[in-house]
Design a protein around this motif. Structure first.
Motif, mmCIF file in Angstrom:
data_model
loop_
_atom_site.group_PDB
_atom_site.id
_atom_site.type_symbol
_atom_site.label_atom_id
_atom_site.label_comp_id
_atom_site.label_asym_id
_atom_site.label_seq_id
_atom_site.Cartn_x
_atom_site.Cartn_y
_atom_site.Cartn_z
ATOM 1 N N LEU A 100 2.982 -90.244 30.635
ATOM 2 C CA LEU A 100 2.888 -88.857 30.178
ATOM 3 C C LEU A 100 1.455 -88.496 29.820
ATOM 4 C CD1 LEU A 100 6.036 -88.392 27.896
ATOM 5 C CD2 LEU A 100 5.623 -87.362 30.145
ATOM 6 N N ASP A 101 0.783 -89.396 29.116
ATOM 7 C CA ASP A 101 -0.608 -89.124 28.739
ATOM 8 C C ASP A 101 -1.489 -88.989 29.975
ATOM 9 O OD1 ASP A 101 0.187 -89.278 26.116
ATOM 10 O OD2 ASP A 101 -0.581 -91.317 25.793
ATOM 11 N N LEU A 139 -1.038 -85.536 31.520
ATOM 12 C CA LEU A 139 -1.784 -84.512 30.778
ATOM 13 C C LEU A 139 -3.270 -84.576 31.116
ATOM 14 C CD1 LEU A 139 -2.015 -82.289 28.674
ATOM 15 C CD2 LEU A 139 -2.081 -84.065 26.899
ATOM 16 N N PHE A 166 -0.841 -77.786 25.726
ATOM 17 C CA PHE A 166 0.403 -78.483 26.044
ATOM 18 C C PHE A 166 1.042 -78.986 24.744
ATOM 19 C CE2 PHE A 166 -1.499 -78.340 30.154
ATOM 20 C CZ PHE A 166 -0.499 -78.549 31.099
ATOM 21 N N ARG A 225 4.325 -80.962 23.152
ATOM 22 C CA ARG A 225 5.551 -81.729 23.337
ATOM 23 C C ARG A 225 6.562 -81.328 22.269
ATOM 24 N NH1 ARG A 225 4.716 -88.058 23.977
ATOM 25 N NH2 ARG A 225 6.867 -87.881 23.252
ATOM 26 N N ASP A 261 9.561 -82.495 20.548
ATOM 27 C CA ASP A 261 10.349 -83.702 20.304
ATOM 28 C C ASP A 261 11.425 -83.503 19.248
ATOM 29 O OD1 ASP A 261 8.731 -85.106 22.120
ATOM 30 O OD2 ASP A 261 7.291 -85.655 20.557
ATOM 31 N N ARG A 319 14.608 -78.388 19.867
ATOM 32 C CA ARG A 319 15.128 -78.465 21.234
ATOM 33 C C ARG A 319 16.500 -77.803 21.326
ATOM 34 N NH1 ARG A 319 13.032 -83.915 24.071
ATOM 35 N NH2 ARG A 319 14.935 -83.594 25.259
ATOM 36 N N HIS A 377 12.171 -85.231 28.031
ATOM 37 C CA HIS A 377 10.976 -84.622 27.440
ATOM 38 C C HIS A 377 10.979 -83.115 27.684
ATOM 39 C CE1 HIS A 377 9.544 -88.732 27.101
ATOM 40 N NE2 HIS A 377 9.788 -88.892 28.384
ATOM 41 N N HIS A 378 10.640 -82.372 26.651
ATOM 42 C CA HIS A 378 10.426 -80.934 26.753
ATOM 43 C C HIS A 378 8.951 -80.670 26.463
ATOM 44 C CE1 HIS A 378 14.852 -79.579 25.816
ATOM 45 N NE2 HIS A 378 14.803 -80.554 26.698
ATOM 46 N N VAL A 379 8.324 -79.861 27.301
ATOM 47 C CA VAL A 379 6.906 -79.543 27.134
ATOM 48 C C VAL A 379 6.736 -78.030 27.220
ATOM 49 C CG1 VAL A 379 4.576 -79.829 28.052
ATOM 50 C CG2 VAL A 379 6.188 -81.747 28.141
ATOM 51 N N CYS A 425 10.944 -78.963 31.541
ATOM 52 C CA CYS A 425 11.743 -80.169 31.379
ATOM 53 C C CYS A 425 11.070 -81.258 32.207
ATOM 54 C CB CYS A 425 13.167 -79.951 31.886
ATOM 55 S SG CYS A 425 14.099 -78.733 30.947
#
Length: 212
Positions: A37-38, A41, A58, A60, A62, A67, A106-108, A181
């Motif tokens: 993920l990093d 980005l 961005f 995240r 969590d 959510r 993951h939701h961003v 998503c």
């Protein structure tokens, strides 16, 4: 510095990447490793931006409560969108799966700071929307990098952006551009799901120049 050359093989592989960059709505629930993920980005931040302003932010998401609130907002907006349709079109719409909010690990949320100090306003005087467009470029770059890593991305647009932004407690000056998503896809495909389900198909006319 000499610009690198790109082979014909790379060009074909890049076209394949573009074909497989699909809007994913069916996710596995196992999380994407944090280093991956990093890395996505970091790659997204290679995107171009007006005046080198890098306006993207961005976030995240969590927190389970936040959510859940986003899922509730989607359900409300989706019900309203369905109610606005009629006839067979409504039935077709109701059968579509339009978000992967329940299963995506993951939701961003991606915001745009549309008046950043960085870049000192260069290129924004006559076209201030270029900050938002720059953020979209970063989103697309993130999406391509994710696809190359075998990670799926789905853009949830059936939400109230102001409401969702308020839920996330970010700078009130930031504009919500995308709620994504992110996770490993259940059924990867090189064909858009909306095309597979008969909702729409690509128009060959869009591949032709318009001359003026």
């Amino acid at each position: 510095m000499t610009q690198p050359g790109f082979s014909g093989t790379f060009t074909k592989e890049f076209e394949t990447l573009l074909r497989w960059r699909r809007d994913v709505r069916h996710f596995r629930r196992d999380p994407v490793p944090a280093p991956v993920l990093d890395g996505l980005l970091a790659t997204a931040c290679l995107a171009p931006s007006v005046g080198l302003s890098e306006p993207w932010r961005f976030v995240r998401v969590d927190d389970p409560a936040r959510r859940h609130a986003v899922r509730e907002d989607f359900a409300r907006c989706n019900a309203e969108a369905l109610a606005a349709r009629d006839g067979s079109d409504a039935g077709d719409y109701a059968r579509l799966k339009l978000a992967g909010l329940d299963d995506a690990p993951h939701h961003v949320a991606v915001f745009s700071d549309n008046d950043p100090a960085q870049g000192r306003g260069l290129g924004r005087g006559t076209m201030p929307q270029t900050t938002t467009w720059s953020t979209v470029m970063a989103i697309h770059t993130f999406w391509l990098a994710a696809t190359a890593a075998g990670v799926g991305v789905g853009w949830v647009s059936i939400i109230d952006p102001a409401h969702v932004a308020g839920m996330l407690d970010v700078d009130p000056e930031w504009e919500l551009v995308a709620y994504l998503c992110v996770g490993y896809p259940q059924d990867p495909s090189d064909t858009p799901e909306l095309q597979r389900r008969g909702w729409e198909r690509r128009d060959p006319a869009r591949q032709q120049w318009i001359a003026r």
